[in-house]
Every structure is written in structure tokens, then in C-alpha cells.
Design a protein around this motif. Structure first.
Motif, short mmCIF file in Angstrom:
data_model
loop_
_atom_site.label_atom_id
_atom_site.label_comp_id
_atom_site.label_asym_id
_atom_site.label_seq_id
_atom_site.Cartn_x
_atom_site.Cartn_y
_atom_site.Cartn_z
N UNK A 45 0.81 -1.24 0.00
CA UNK A 45 0.00 0.00 0.00
C UNK A 45 0.83 1.27 0.00
N UNK A 46 2.17 1.17 0.31
CA UNK A 46 2.99 2.37 0.43
C UNK A 46 3.99 2.52 -0.72
N UNK A 47 3.76 1.79 -1.79
CA UNK A 47 4.74 1.77 -2.87
C UNK A 47 4.60 2.94 -3.84
N UNK A 48 3.59 3.77 -3.67
CA UNK A 48 3.47 4.96 -4.50
C UNK A 48 4.01 6.15 -3.72
N UNK A 49 4.98 6.85 -4.33
CA UNK A 49 5.63 7.96 -3.64
C UNK A 49 4.76 9.20 -3.72
N UNK A 50 4.72 9.90 -2.61
CA UNK A 50 3.90 11.11 -2.54
C UNK A 50 4.69 12.37 -2.87
N UNK A 51 6.01 12.26 -2.95
CA UNK A 51 6.84 13.43 -3.25
C UNK A 51 7.63 13.17 -4.52
N UNK A 52 8.18 14.23 -5.07
CA UNK A 52 8.90 14.13 -6.33
C UNK A 52 10.34 13.64 -6.11
N UNK A 53 10.81 12.92 -7.10
CA UNK A 53 12.20 12.48 -7.09
C UNK A 53 12.97 13.17 -8.21
N UNK A 54 14.30 13.19 -8.10
CA UNK A 54 15.13 13.87 -9.09
C UNK A 54 16.32 12.98 -9.47
N UNK A 55 16.75 13.10 -10.71
CA UNK A 55 17.98 12.45 -11.16
C UNK A 55 18.49 13.21 -12.38
N UNK A 56 19.73 12.98 -12.71
CA UNK A 56 20.34 13.69 -13.84
C UNK A 56 20.53 12.72 -15.00
N UNK A 57 20.26 13.24 -16.19
CA UNK A 57 20.39 12.41 -17.38
C UNK A 57 21.83 12.49 -17.87
N UNK A 60 23.49 15.73 -18.02
CA UNK A 60 23.57 16.42 -16.74
C UNK A 60 22.36 17.34 -16.51
N UNK A 61 21.23 17.02 -17.16
CA UNK A 61 20.01 17.77 -16.94
C UNK A 61 19.17 17.06 -15.87
N UNK A 62 18.60 17.87 -14.99
CA UNK A 62 17.80 17.28 -13.90
C UNK A 62 16.45 16.82 -14.47
N UNK A 63 16.10 15.60 -14.16
CA UNK A 63 14.83 15.00 -14.59
C UNK A 63 13.95 14.79 -13.36
N UNK A 64 12.78 15.34 -13.38
CA UNK A 64 11.84 15.23 -12.25
C UNK A 64 10.99 13.98 -12.45
N UNK A 65 10.87 13.20 -11.37
CA UNK A 65 10.05 11.98 -11.39
C UNK A 65 8.87 12.22 -10.46
N UNK A 66 7.64 12.20 -11.05
CA UNK A 66 6.43 12.48 -10.29
C UNK A 66 5.59 11.22 -10.17
N UNK A 67 4.98 11.12 -8.98
CA UNK A 67 3.98 10.06 -8.75
C UNK A 67 4.53 8.68 -9.12
N UNK A 68 5.75 8.46 -8.74
CA UNK A 68 6.40 7.19 -9.08
C UNK A 68 5.87 6.07 -8.22
N UNK A 69 5.71 4.94 -8.83
CA UNK A 69 5.26 3.74 -8.13
C UNK A 69 6.26 2.63 -8.42
#
Length: 1426
Positions: A45-57, A60-69
Motif C-alpha cells: 500500500x505504500x509503494x506509490x511515492x507522494x513526493x517528487x524524485x530527481x535524477x540527472x540524465x 547532466x540535466x535534472x529530470x523530475x520523477x512524479x507520482x512514481x510507483x
């Protein structure tokens, strides 16, 4: 497609998520089992993240990850078996049903209003389960494991050693040769070490110290301390903690039990439907079809000391597949509570743990691998790619054209080594796709697609095409349109080249959802329909249903395509064992086909609904569906209809046996035409006995005639108004003996106790199969009420003969006829008459067909007429009540029967015939107030009780004459004078032209007819004056001596049919007599009446000759005095086509001046032309005279000079009424009655018929005749749509003004004069002037007029008047004046002295000119010369 809970972007993102494996130690498994969960289930039940994640491609551009499960699951070393997957998908669809009470989506398309479920949760559950159950493949990495969680507890002796063992186990599974499943994303899999601490058992300090050691060993980003089970047993009973696992796991054990039972029942029912025995069904390998309810135990990997349960890993994998099931399956009877030892803080710790793992472990790991793969691709393929491109350009090869699927070789089995650059590109594309970097993913997929196509690796190419299309769609800002052709190529490749329907189905589901989001419903429907096949009925059913939703959701909904594909989906659902969904689909399609003329389609749908409902233990729905098949006019063959009927009877019988105590259910056969139901209130009349002819009255054999019914109503209203002193009661209700669809049924009909009621019901067998009905009877319900009170309160509860009445009480109350057997041929309409003495539903008894029988009922539900009185009723559809089956039973009433004795069927016009009428009271109540009313009162009479009793002559009794006669001495026309009698019309029932004109009181002894008594009364009949067939209506009215509140009277109807033949034609003319009174003070009192009689009979009835036996007159002012015809002239006998003329002298009645009370009486004068005198002033002659004149005046209306039987208060008109004064100068008002006898030969016997004809003389000089044999057609009257000016004052006509003055010349008939001695001859002449009017008249006499025509001069010669030749004289009313004149002749001869002209006008009328008066007859004088 139907609406989904998720958007298409959310659906695709949740379909492809990072996969994380879990390996737990034995103790860790024990700790989580306290909550009835394993570790992967604990995290789900807790595998969907409620906050955004970030990583670089790589750039070196920041990629925002939303509503990741992320997806966390236990490691399963065996791929899911196809049979298990099919079973699981079938369970998912079965468990997901439309929610009860859910408001359906109403779609209006043209004439259709469809109730369709807006969402299809069973399809969404199937789709989610299908995507999660797909096995990992080598051509893609989306469902390969990216990381592995190694879980141990702080209670273990050496947790670090346990972690090492788990790490070794993971390495063995990933890199060992004996395990080919599951698949791992990259060789260097992320290992995340989780130390599980049970707060309720362990020491927290020890856990912290172990965790510190782990951080030193694995780093802070590679391990985590998770504390759970903080809830104690005491707290568990006090606090209510939410259960977030219920939406992912099984909801309730009750639903599981129902699902389990339903699944077993479905298996048995399927075997029954397919004619398979239960024992055989147990042996069928249903798992191949996906219908098995028995878990299949798979092969597992080699035993390992860390595993407590050998099959646990596999079963955990199955649990993962079961995750999206809203109503899953467990072993029946068990109950479970999830998370019983967890608090809300524990929930937060788990949620924090997932975020830490994702943000600090998983995403950095993915970012690092993306960089590494990018660097490897740049270093490995940079040179070769550039060399390859240069080679293509060198040899003229630019862009390689993509080949069609049919041109490519079947290289679906081509495999790349793991280190192949093409797979590295695909791996990098999948990593970018999982972290929502769709731009880079699309570039990599597009590059890989070209490489795979160049290598003709079709499976890899199809996968790259599929994901390239999805990536293009998900790119933010939509830089490029969705490449639908990529998806079409991928689906075709999967299906036709690779023969992989699972991947093709996944591709179709994704593409259809994307097309739907772009409102391309037609393309989506086409795609879904292409994916249907025979290998999976469940998949085909779901896709066909979604295609149907696409058709209905178009901008212009395609309703019939929707219905057709829903039926196809229902058929496939049925083949897949999904009975509920099949039933739902057929019910939805029925909304389109119902009532549109698609009878065969309707029959098929109803038949399928009936079978499916019966299989699902819904017998009421099954009966209703089969009922519709039988109700409609089917076009099926007889054998198919018989099959339908057998199915219905079987289902109906099971329903009846299931609830034997319930009321009788409704039967659809035979069809009852409720509106054609007729109800007859009456008894069984006695038929004719000998010469007795019963009154026709009313019967069920008579057809309803609206005009005739209105005539009967008017007759009844006429007699009721007379009984109630000329006023129709407000509560008056016309008597209706037979009620049908055309009668007024708004009121409750009245029936009399102990009198029968007959109900005629029309049955129709719509089938081509014969039916036999048995034990037919009417069901009734009776309520006793007291109508003496205003509201009619009920005295007792209502009773019925259906169930709740005892047999003895039923028979005492109401007796109902039972028809033992009633046979109906195919497609036959038949009438059934039910007899019951007083009161209903229709009990059809048993319906037989092919040896099967059932018992039921049919209610007679009759819809009343549409109301159209008020504005609201006109603008809406409202129907009034129809009360024909709701009679009110009144207390006993008298019952009259009428019989006619010697009643003729053929008469001559004017013929008089005597008959007898028998009145019988057949009830137990006395009868009074007997009356008869008819629109033709001139046709009959019961005689006058006030007329003098005159002894009948021997001849009259011998010849059975209907008249009263006396013997006279003379044998020829009487010249001495006629006998006169004064008669009042009131003595003969004549009361003017009011409503009483046709009502006759029938004399009864003491005015009462006792019960069981009967009486015979004479009745005289007179043939109609017009030839032809006449229908004459008699309405007999009678009352009870005891008044009741509901029924005040009763009536009996009779229609007599008389054929009238020609007899005599009478023409009469009145002329002024030239004789004047002897004294001037006397008034003018005589005139001549000429009666022309013609035999117009054409000998149809064998009439030999007519004899004029008597001529009588009737008038208030005139009477016939004597016959002018010579005594020896015997002209009273007329044979066929002969004519005779009689001349009579008429005088004024002098007795009218003697007494004033005689003004209302008429003078009858008889002139006998035979041996016997008929007394015309008695019955029946005077009766028919008054009735005939009365009827004539009623038809003609109140006209001037007409008969008036009321008080004559306006006999003398005022002097100012010039028109009336002038009119009365020429009025006569003399009625002539010609009595005749006819000699008829019939059956070699001579019969003597007698009759009378009437002629009314109204104006002098105007011929009057008996009624013409053919009435002239009435002139059409133009409709006037606007008021006109009032008509001008009516002035007297010239003809009327020409009768003011009567003239007479007195002179010697012959005059001798000696012309030789004296040339002029002068003769004295007296001109007498008589004023015939009641007003003063100015008269001008002009003697200067001479005959100018040569003929007149030649015949009569010429003479002249001497002296004054023009006079002007005033004459008072009724004055007689004599004027002395002198005529001068110069030759002998014959001369006409009537050459004078007389002009007259009413005095004091300056605007009126003088009018020439009618000239008298020629006055001839003979001048002789001596």
C-alpha cells in the motif's frame, strides 16, 4: 471504450514500474506474519511515492520523477503457468460486477434512451491483472528486477551472517545456471539490506548497534532499520487502525465464500447446459480453458535451507498477481485482519522506508546505470556506427526503407547476446522510460527499432515500435503526434510473425486507450475487434464489449453497432463461463432491439436472457424473459415456438413449485385482448312461444352502434325528465346493459343482486402451436358497503375466491361458472363467455402444451380513455378509469319481460292493425310506473281511457275491425250533413311538441304489477306513411315500489322492424265558395274541399282493390258539411292505378262561439261513404290522428298555422301584427282523414285490411298531400362563421295580400232586349265585396279594364260600364258591402262581366301599395234580342 478511473497517462505509468525483488529470512517472515502479511504485501500500500524524485540524465540535466510507483514482490523462480494465469483472469472478471444501486449512465441517441454502465471495472481489473501477470521476456527489460531487498531481523543471532546468506542466495538465483527465471535488469543488481526490528519483542539498543554495524559495512545508502509491530494487544482492542491492505488484498471472506460457491455452481451449470454429466465434468481439464477452481501447484526451484515453505515463493508470486483483485479468493470459511500489530506510526515508518529506498538507493542506482550505458554505447558503437553510415553513403545507400511485415523473413526466434549493443540501447531506453524520461526513451527506442529492423529481429523490433509509440505519446508538450502506425505494425508482428497473442493483446490495450483519449473511437473499435480470436473467449468478450462502448461514445452514436457487438460480447462471455456478464450484455442490447420490429433478434435475446437467468438462479427474470417471447407476435417456425414454449413451461413450473403458497402467477398465454372485453348485465330471456314474440332488448350478439346508443340514451332521458317533473336529475346515469371499449365506462356500472353477469373475454393464441386451457373461471373480489352514507363506508373486509374464502361461503355469496376445457388452434382468436350471478380477474387454469401443464392467472387490465378536458390533460397523456369490471351490486329490483302477440312485420302505409302486448314481472319485487317512449309515437297507441265506449257493430266484430263503428241506413255518400263531435286532444295523450310527446303511460291494474304476475293489453299499430323498412325503437320504463339510493328505475328495449308498402295517395285542395251569406251582417262560412284519391299500390302484397269508406275532418274552426258528389256516383272503389275525386262542402264550426271552454277542443265530422260509420273521434282513429299531427309538427317545428295542443291563448292577434292578420285571411287549418278498406288475397284467403291517411289543409288554393313516398333530401345549410345583421322584418307576400277581398257579382243569367227598337241595352249588376281579414282595408274598384286579347273579344264580345267607373271604399274587418253597377250592351251575345279589377291594402299603411285581388270565376251573361 468505457470510462476509466485513471487517466491514460496514469494507466501507462502504472503498467510499467521499476521491479524490486524481496528475499527474507525465516525470522523476518515470522515477524511480518503477525500481521497476516508477508514482507512484500506489507509494503504494497505504500509503494506509490507522494513526493517528487530527481535524477540527472547523461547530459547532466535534472529530470523530475512524479507520482512514481514501484513494484515489490517475492522472488518466483518459475514463470506463471498459462492455465493458472487464465484461471486468475477469469476469477478477476467474475469477482468484479456492477455495483448495486449504482446510477447508470443514460445516453440519448435518436429515439433511444439507453441505460449503460459508465465504467467497466471488470475490464480494468482484467487489464491490470493481465499486465502484471505477463512473464518477463528477453526482448525487453521493463519487467526485469532492478533491485533486491534482503530482509533480516534484529532478533537473529548473527544478522550480518544472515545478510550474507541472503546475498549469496540472490547471487545464485541471478547468475546460477539452474535458475532461468526471474529476469534481472543488469548484472550488478542493487542490494538493499533491511534490518527488521519487532518493537514488541526485541531490544531497541541491540537493533541500533546492529544497524550501525550495517552502515559501516554497506554504507548509509545501502541499508535501513525498519521498526514495526509497535501495537500491543491491549491497544488493538481500543484503537481502530485503518486497513490500507484491503484494497489490494481480499476484501471480505463472505464475498470469497459467495465467489467460491458461485464458481462451483457455474462449473456444474456449464456441464448441465452442455449436456455433460457431473461425473464427466469432474474429469474435464478445464484448466486449459481457464475455468478451473482448483489451484495448480507449480514446480519450484531447488530446496534451500532458508525457505520454510517449498512452494511459498511461487505462491507469493501468485499473490502478487492477485493484488489488483477487488474481490479475490481464499479458502472458504477463513477470516483475516491485516496489520493488527501496526500503529499509524508504523505506517509512517514503512512509508518513510519506501521513500528512503527509492530516493537514496533506487533512483541513484538507475541514474548511474543510465550514465554507464550511455558511455558504453558511445565508446562501443561510435566508430562502427560512423563506419557503417559512411559505407551506406558510399554505395548510394541512404535511409534504409522499412519493409512490410509480409516481406520480412520470420526471424522471431533471433536472440541477441546480453552484451549486444542493440540490447544495451533497449536497456537504456527502458531505464529512461521507467523514470519518466520519455524524450530520451523515445530516441533510444527509435534507434533500437532501426537496428532491429535491419537485423530482421522482428520480436525485438515490435517491442521497440510499441514503446516508441508510447514514449511519443507520453512526451511532455506533445512535440510529435502519436504514431499509431507503429502500434499497428507491432500488433501485426506480435500476432502474425511471432505468434505471441499476449504481447499483441498488451499492445492493443495500450493503443486503444491512447486512441480513446484522442476521441478516435472508430479506430479504437476497429483495433479491438481485430484482436478477437477463438483462442480466448474471455479476452474476445472484453474487447468486443469495449468496442461496443467505442461505438456508443462517438460524436454520432452508432446504437445498432453498439447493440450488435454487445451481443457478440455476451455470447463470448457465456462461452467463457461468465454467466453474469453475459446476462448483463444481453440485457443492455435488449434496450436497442425492444419494440423496433427486430422480432427474431428479440426472440434470441430474450431466450438467452431466460436461460442465463435460470442458470444464475434468477427464476423470476427467466420467467419474464420467456414471457416476452410468447407475448410478441413471433415470426419463428412452429418447431422453434414449441421449443420456446417448452422452455418457458419448464422454468415456470420450477418457479411455481418453489413457492406453492404464493398467489397464482401471471401467464403470458393465451393473449387476452383486454380492451375487447365485454360485460353484459342481464338475465336469460325467454324465447318466443308460439305467436308470442319476445322484446329484442340487448344481447351479446348485437354489435355496438354509437348512434343507436345515443338514441336510446335520449329516450331514457326523455322519460326520466317527465317522471321528475321535467327536470333531469343530477345523479342520472343512463342504463348500459352491455359495456365494451366504445361505451362510457367512467362510472361504476349497476348490477342487481341475484341477477347474472356475463363477461366476454377474447383470447388469442399468437403461436403456431395449439393450446388447451382447462378449468377456466373468473376471480372476483367483493366488498360490502353501505351506500346510504355519503362516503359509502365498507362494512366488512373484502373477500375473494382466489384463496382466502371458504368454499361454502363462496357458494353462498357468488357462484362462478367453470369451463372445464377450452381448445385453441394455432393463431386463433376465440371468445369465452363467463357466467356468474354477480361479480372478477381471469384465472386461466392450466395451460397444456406437449404434455406439460402449468396453472396461473391473467389480470384483465383495461386502460381507460385518454382525458382531454383541461389544459393539463391536453398537454400530457392521462387516462381516465375504466369501470366496466367494477360493478356496484344494488338491492333487488323488478324485472320486466315483454311479449308481443300478433305483432305484424309488414303493413300498408296507413294500415291499422290491432295486436296485444303481454307484460310479465319475473322478479320478486312489485313493479310500478310502467311507461313506454318512442321517437315514432305515430306508429302505436294503447288507446284512450277517456273515449266513450261505443258498441261495436256486428260487421266490425265479424271482420275483426280495429275501429269502433255504428250501422247507418244510407248506402251512398251522405248529403244531409256530417255528424260532429267535440274532442279534447288531452284525452288522447297529446300535449304539444314538448318532451312528453312520445311518452305513454301504460295502464296497469292499481298501477302495480305484482311479482310473478302478467297482463295483456291491446295495442294498435299504424303503418308508416313512407314505404320501406323501418326500425322503430320502444323503451319501456318501470320502477320499484321500494326506492333505492343507487338504481331508481330500469328500462327494457325493443326494436320493431316493419316493412311498409304503398297504399293510397291523397291530394286535397281548398277553394273559396262564391256564395255569400244572405245577410250582410253574417260572416263568410263555407268553402269547397276537393279530395283526389289515387291507388298507388303496385300489388306487391296481393291487394285487389281499395274502398274509400269514410272521409272525416278535424279542426278547431272548420268541419266537413256534406259531400257534393252526385248521390248516384259510386266512385269509392279503386283498383290498381285508378284515381277518384271527391268534393265536399266545409263550413265553420258555429259552436266555437257559443262556449269559451271549447277553444281547446277539436271538432270531428264524419262523412260516411258506405254502410257503417266509423267513429273517428275515438280510439284508434283519433289517437293516430293526434299522434301523426304531433310527430309531423315536431319534425317541422313550430310554424304558423300548425297544430297546438296546449292552451290557445294567442288566438286573436293584435291589430298591429299586419303579417299575422294577412296570413290568417288565407289560412284554413283543416285536417282530412281518409279511411279505407283493402281486400287482400293471401294463401287463397281474402283478408280485409283497413287504415287511414291524413292530409292537412293550411292555405286556400294550395294543394296538400299525404306524406310523399320518398322524402326530399334536405338542402345543405351553409356554415356561418361570423354573426350577420338581424333579418329584416317579414312583410306579407303578394299572394297573401291577394286574398284580402272576396268579390261576387249578382246579375240575371239571361236578359232579353229589343235591339231593333232600342239600340242600347242596360242591365243592373250588384257587386258584393267581403273583407276576409280582421283589419280595416282600403279598396279600389276599377271598371275601366277591358279584355284586349282578340280571343277574349271573339269569344265573349265587348261591353261597357255606365256611370262611375272607379270607386274607393273603406271596409271594416269582416264587413260586406254591395255596390250597384250598370252594364251597357249594343249587340246580343254572351258576355263576361268579370272584367273589373279590385285593389286592396291595409288601412293606415302608407308605405304599402295596393295589391290586386284574385279575380273571381268568369261571370257569363246571355243577351237575347227580341
Amino acid at each position: 471504450m468505457a470510462q476509466c478511473v485513471q487517466s491514460v497517462q496514469e494507466f501507462i505509468q502504472d503498467s510499467f514500474v521499476p521491479m524490486v525483488a524481496v528475499l527474507c529470512s525465516e525470522d523476518a517472515d515470522r515477524v511480518t506474519r503477525k500481521n497476516n502479511l508477508n514482507f512484500s504485501e506489507l509494503l504494497r500500500p505504500f509503494c506509490r511515492l507522494t513526493s517528487e524524485g530527481h535524477l540527472r540524465d547523461p547530459n547532466n540535466q535534472i529530470q523530475v520523477v512524479k507520482n512514481l510507483k514501484i513494484c515489490v514482490s517475492n522472488i518466483v523462480t518459475e514463470p506463471p503457468q498459462q492455465a493458472v494465469t487464465r484461471r486468475l483472469l477469469s476469477e478477476v472478471v467474475s469477482a468484479s460486477q456492477p455495483a448495486e444501486g449504482l446510477v447508470a449512465n443514460v445516453i440519448t441517441a435518436g429515439d433511444y434512451d439507453l441505460n449503460i454502465s459508465a465504467t467497466t471495472p471488470w475490464f480494468e481489473a482484467y487489464r491490470e491483472t493481465f499486465l502484471q501477470s505477463m512473464p518477463a521476456s528477453d526482448h525487453e527489460f521493463l519487467n526485469h528486477y532492478l533491485a533486491c531487498m534482503l530482509v533480516a531481523t534484529s532478533h537473529e543471532t548473527t544478522p550480518v551472517e544472515q545478510f550474507q546468506k541472503l546475498s549469496q542466495e540472490q547471487h545464485r538465483i541471478q547468475h546460477g545456471s539452474e535458475c532461468t527465471y526471474p529476469k534481472w535488469f543488469i548484472p550488478n543488481t542493487l542490494k538493499y539490506y533491511v534490518l527488521l526490528h519487532d518493537v514488541s519483542e526485541g531490544e531497541e539498543q541491540r537493533a541500533e548497534s546492529i544497524y550501525e554495524d550495517m552502515k559501516q559495512r554497506y554504507g548509509t545508502q545501502g541499508c535501513y532499520l525498519l521498526k514495526i509491530n509497535s501495537r500491543t494487544s491491549a491497544q488493538s482492542s481500543d484503537e481502530q487502525i485503518p486497513d490500507p491492505w484491503s484494497q489490494y488484498l481480499n476484501k471480505s471472506n463472505v464475498q470469497n465464500q459467495e465467489l467460491y460457491d458461485e464458481g462451483l455452481t457455474g462449473m456444474v451449470n456449464n456441464s448441465v447446459e452442455n449436456n455433460i454429466s457431473t461425473s464427466e465434468a469432474d474429469e474435464i481439464d478445464i484448466s486449459a480453458k481457464g475455468f478451473s477452481l482448483i489451484d495448480v501447484t507449480p514446480k519450484t526451484y531447488n530446496d534451500h535451507p532458508l525457505r520454510l515453505d517449498q512452494n511459498r515463493a511461487y505462491m507469493d508470486g501468485i499473490d502478487t498477481l492477485r493484488a489488483p483483485i477487488s474481490e479475490g479468493k481464499k479458502v472458504p470459511g477463513t477470516t483475516s485482519t491485516h496489520g493488527a500489530c501496526l500503529t499509524l506510526n508504523d505506517h509512517d515508518r514503512i512509508r518513510q522506508f519506501i521513500q528512503e529506498f527509492t530516493f537514496r538507493g533506487l533512483l541513484p542506482h538507475i541514474e548511474k546505470n543510465i550514465r554507464q550505458l550511455n558511455d558504453q554505447l558511445v565508446s562501443r558503437k561510435g566508430l562502427s556506427r560512423s563506419l557503417f553510415s559512411a559505407t551506406k553513403k558510399w554505395f548510394g545507400g541512404g535511409k534504409v526503407p522499412e519493409k512490410s511485415i509480409s516481406e520480412l523473413k520470420n526471424t522471431a526466434g533471433l536472440l541477441y547476446p546480453p552484451e549486444a549493443p542493440e540490447l544495451q540501447i533497449r536497456k537504456m531506453a527502458d531505464l529512461c522510460f521507467l523514470v519518466q524520461h520519455y524524450d530520451l526513451a523515445y530516441s533510444c527506442y527509435h534507434t533500437a527499432k532501426k537496428d532491429f529492423l535491419n537485423d530482421q529481429a522482428m520480436l525485438y523490433a515490435a517491442g521497440a515500435l510499441e514503446m516508441a509509440a508510447v514514449s511519443a505519446f507520453l512526451q511532455p508538450g506533445a512535440p510529435r503526434p502519436y504514431p499509431a502506425h507503429y502500434m499497428d505494425t507491432a500488433i501485426q508482428t506480435y500476432r502474425d510473425v511471432c505468434k505471441n497473442m499476449v504481447l499483441a493483446e498488451r499492445c492493443a490495450l495500450l493503443s486503444a486507450e491512447i486512441l480513446k483519449s484522442q476521441a478516435k473511437y472508430s479506430e479504437a473499435a476497429t483495433l479491438l475487434i481485430k484482436m478477437t480470436s477463438e483462442d480466448s473467449d474471455l479476452r474476445s468478450a472484453l474487447l468486443l464489449e469495449q468496442a461496443a462502448h467505442c461505438f456508443i461514445n462517438m460524436r454520432s452514436p452508432m446504437v445498432r453497432k453498439f447493440a450488435f457487438h454487445v451481443i457478440l460480447a455476451g455470447h463470448r462471455f457465456s462461452k467463457a463461463g461468465q454467466k453474469r456478464h453475459a446476462l448483463r450484455c444481453y440485457c443492455q442490447a435488449m434496450q436497442v432491439y425492444r419494440g423496433k420490429g427486430w422480432s427474431l433478434a428479440e426472440d434470441h435475446i430474450n431466450f438467452t436472457i431466460g436461460r442465463q437467468s435460470f442458470t444464475l438462479r434468477q427464476p423470476e427474470n427467466a420467467v419474464s424473459a420467456f414471457r416476452h417471447i410468447l407475448l410478441n407476435d413471433s415470426n419463428q417456425a412452429a418447431s422453434q415456438q414449441a421449443s420456446f414454449l417448452r422452455e418457458y413451461l419448464y422454468v415456470y413450473k420450477n418457479v411455481s413449485q418453489a413457492s406453492p403458497e404464493a398467489s397464482l402467477p401471471q401467464l403470458p398465454l393465451p393473449c387476452v385482448q383486454s380492451s375487447a372485453t365485454r360485460v353484459f348485465f342481464g338475465h336469460n330471456r325467454r324465447l318466443a312461444e308460439g305467436e308470442k314474440q319476445a322484446a329484442s332488448h340487448v344481447s351479446l350478439d348485437q354489435e355496438y352502434d354509437r348512434e343507436l346508443s345515443q338514441q336510446w340514451r335520449e329516450l331514457e332521458e326523455q322519460v326520466v325528465a317527465i317522471v321528475n317533473r321535467g327536470v333531469l336529475p343530477v345523479t342520472f346515469q343512463p342504463t348500459q346493459y352491455c359495456l365494451n371499449s366504445q361505451t362510457d365506462n367512467m362510472r361504476f356500472p349497476l348490477a342487481v343482486v341475484e341477477e347474472p353477469i356475463i363477461v366476454e373475454v377474447v383470447f388469442r393464441n399468437p403461436l403456431k402451436v395449439p393450446l388447451v386451457l382447462t378449468d377456466l373461471s373468473l376471480l372476483w373480489k367483493f366488498s360490502m358497503k353501505d351506500f346510504t352514507q355519503s362516503q359509502g363506508s365498507e362494512l366488512k373486509e373484502a373477500v375473494s375466491n382466489e384463496r382466502d374464502v371458504q368454499e361454502s361461503f363462496q357458494k353462498d355469496l357468488i357462484t362462478t361458472e367453470v369451463i372445464s376445457e377450452f381448445y385453441m388452434n394455432p393463431e386463433e382468436a376465440k371468445v369465452v363467455d363467463y357466467l356468474l350471478p354477480c361479480i372478477f380477474f381471469l384465472n386461466l387454469g392450466s395451460v397444456f402444451s406437449d404434455g406439460m401443464f402449468v396453472r396461473g392467472r391473467q389480470d384483465l387490465e383495461i386502460q381507460g380513455p385518454r382525458l382531454n378536458g383541461t389544459k393539463e390533460e391536453k398537454t400530457s397523456v392521462r387516462h381516465g378509469p375504466d369501470r366496466r369490471l367494477d360493478p356496484i351490486i344494488t338491492p333487488p329490483m323488478p324485472l320486466l319481460e315483454v311479449f308481443f302477440i300478433n305483432f305484424p312485420t309488414a303493413l300498408l302505409c296507413g294500415e291499422i292493425r290491432k295486436a296485444y302486448v303481454e307484460f310479465a314481472n319475473v322478479s320478486k319485487v312489485p313493479l310500478t310506473g310502467l311507461r313506454v317512449v318512442s321517437k315514432r309515437p305515430e306508429f302505436f297507441t294503447f288507446g284512450s281511457h277517456a273515449s266513450a265506449l261505443t258498441p261495436l257493430s256486428p260487421g266490425a266484430s265479424e271482420n275483426c275491425s280495429a275501429y269502433k263503428t255504428v250501422v247507418t241506413g244510407s248506402s251512398g255518400p251522405s248529403s244531409s250533413g256530417a255528424a260532429a263531435t267535440l274532442v279534447s286532444p288531452l284525452d288522447f295523450g297529446a300535449r304539444g311538441d314538448g318532451p312528453q310527446s312520445g311518452v305513454v303511460e301504460i295502464p296497469l291494474p292499481d298501477s302495480v304489477l305484482q311479482p310473478g304476475a302478467s297482463i295483456q293489453l291491446p295495442m294498435w299499430l299504424r303503418g308508416p306513411d313512407r314505404e320501406g323498412v323501418h326500425e322503430i325503437n320502444f323503451l319501456f320504463y318501470y320502477e320499484s315500489t321500494e326506492k333505492t339510493s343507487k338504481m331508481s328505475h330500469r328500462v327494457l328495449r325493443h326494436t320493431a322492424i316493419i316493412c311498409a308498402s304503398r297504399s293510397l295517395g291523397i291530394r286535397a285542395t281548398a277553394c273559396r265558395s262564391n256564395t255569400l251569406p244572405k245577410h250582410s251582417e253574417e260572416h263568410d262560412s263555407s268553402m269547397l274541399v276537393f279530395v283526389d284519391v289515387e291507388n298507388i299500390n303496385t300489388n306487391e302484397a296481393g291487394v285487389r282493390e281499395f274502398h274509400i269508406v269514410q272521409v272525416s275532418s278535424c279542426s278547431k274552426q272548420w268541419r266537413l258539411h256534406n259531400c257534393v258528389n252526385p248521390v248516384g256516383d259510386k266512385d269509392s272503389k279503386l283498383t290498381s292505378r285508378e284515381r277518384g275525386k271527391l268534393c265536399f262542402r266545409a263550413t265553420k264550426c258555429r259552436n266555437q262561439e257559443a262556449t269559451s271552454n271549447t277553444t281547446e277542443k277539436y271538432t270531428f265530422a264524419d262523412i260516411n261513404l258506405g254502410h257503417e260509420q266509423i267513429i273517428s273521434s275515438t280510439t284508434p282513429c283519433a289517437d293516430f290522428f293526434f299522434r301523426g299531427c304531433q310527430s309531423t309538427e315536431a319534425k317541422r317545428g313550430s310554424t304558423s298555422g300548425g297544430l297546438s295542443f296546449g292552451p290557445s291563448g294567442s288566438q286573436t292577434d293584435s291589430e298591429g301584427d299586419i303579417t299575422s292578420v294577412v296570413r290568417k285571411c288565407s289560412e284554413v287549418d283543416l285536417n282530412i282523414i281518409v279511411l279505407w278498406k283493402a281486400y287482400v288475397v293471401e294463401d287463397n284467403k281474402q283478408l280485409i285490411l283497413e287504415g287511414q291517411l291524413h292530409v292537412t289543409l293550411q292555405t286556400i288554393g294550395k294543394e296538400a298531400c299525404s306524406l310523399s313516398q320518398k322524402e326530399e333530401a334536405q338542402e345543405m345549410v351553409l356554415l356561418k362563421f361570423r354573426p350577420e345583421l338581424p333579418p329584416p322584418l317579414v312583410r306579407p307576400s303578394l299572394e297573401q295580400l291577394s286574398h284580402l277581398i272576396k268579390t261576387n257579382l249578382h246579375y240575371p243569367e239571361s236578359y232579353d232586349h229589343p235591339f231593333p227598337q232600342k239600340s242600347l241595352c242596360m242591365v243592373p249588376v250588384t257587386l258584393t265585396l267581403s273583407n276576409c281579414s280582421m283589419a280595416d282595408v282600403d279598396v279600389i274598384i276599377d271598371l275601366r279594364h277591358k279584355a284586349t286579347s282578340p280571343e277574349m273579344l271573339e269569344i265573349h264580345g265587348s261591353f261597357t260600364w255606365l256611370g262611375q267607373t272607379q270607386y274607393k271604399l273603406p271596409l271594416k274587418a269582416q264587413e260586406v258591402h254591395k255596390l250597384q253597377l250598370t252594364a251597357c250592351f249594343i249587340h246580343a251575345g254572351v258576355y263576361n262581366l268579370g272584367t273589373h279589377r279590385v285593389f286592396a291594402k291595409i288601412a293606415n299603411q302608407g308605405s304599402m301599395c295596393e295589391t290586386s285581388q284574385q279575380s273571381s270565376m268568369p261571370a257569363l251573361i246571355v243577351i237575347n234580342s227580341i
